[in-house]
Design an enzyme around this catalytic site. Structure first.
Site, mmCIF file in Angstrom:
data_model
loop_
_atom_site.group_PDB
_atom_site.id
_atom_site.type_symbol
_atom_site.label_atom_id
_atom_site.label_comp_id
_atom_site.label_asym_id
_atom_site.label_seq_id
_atom_site.Cartn_x
_atom_site.Cartn_y
_atom_site.Cartn_z
ATOM 1 N N CYS A 82 2.779 1.950 -3.246
ATOM 2 C CA CYS A 82 3.103 2.268 -4.646
ATOM 3 C C CYS A 82 1.847 2.205 -5.524
ATOM 4 C CB CYS A 82 4.166 1.318 -5.209
ATOM 5 S SG CYS A 82 5.793 1.464 -4.447
ATOM 6 N N ASN B 294 0.816 -1.217 0.000
ATOM 7 C CA ASN B 294 0.000 0.000 0.000
ATOM 8 C C ASN B 294 0.852 1.270 0.000
ATOM 9 O OD1 ASN B 294 -2.560 1.571 2.051
ATOM 10 N ND2 ASN B 294 -2.558 1.334 -0.153
#
Length: 161
Positions: free
Chosen positions: A15, A13
């Site tokens: 990129c 959580n």
């Protein structure tokens, strides 16, 4: 009308999923549809909870006019009850989400973002750029933009895969 609730998922959580969240929010805002959607993101793992997205993704997003300011969180079993669609970035995400789903009916909410690619149709996943360089973040964002546009169109047409 009930809001459509979307949860984008990647490994950590930081990129792909916060980028997809930001891009989709931007698209629905551009079309004046924000009132019809609730959009969020989370990660399979909890390694980065509370962190902003990777700086490299924030830089690439800002260059395209996006603000990626989501704070990382981990997907939970209860999320299957809160969201209409749980959208994974790659096969591993999809596998992990299926293991987490409380039952078969909730598992039906899991979809793969790459299934909505149009310009780049045929790409099987949104690859994780984390261990790559600038070009990998640019490529991931190109795919995310394309797939989010395709997903929004499918949601508007009521023709999800």
């Amino acid at each position: 009308m009930k809001r459509i609730r979307l949860l984008f998922i990647c490994l950590g959580n930081i990129c792909r999923s916060p980028a997809a969240e930001g891009v989709m929010k931007h698209y629905v805002e551009q079309q004046g549809l924000s009132h019809l959607f609730y959009i969020n993101s989370a990660g399979i793992g909890g390694w980065h909870i509370g962190q902003l997205p990777d700086k490299r993704m924030r830089v690439q997003g800002a260059a395209r006019g996006y603000l990626f300011d989501h704070r990382a969180q981990q997907v939970r079993r209860e999320d299957f009850l809160r969201y209409d669609y749980i959208i994974g970035m790659d096969e591993e995400n999809i596998y992990d989400l299926r293991q987490l789903a409380p039952d078969k009916k909730q598992a039906e909410k899991i979809i793969c973002l790459a299934d909505y690619l149009k310009k780049y149709a045929g790409e099987p996943t949104i690859p994780d750029p984390y261990y790559g360089g600038t070009k990998d973040f640019i490529w991931a964002l190109d795919l995310i933009e394309d797939a989010c546009q395709g997903l929004l169109e499918a949601l508007q047409e009521g023709s999800l895969a």
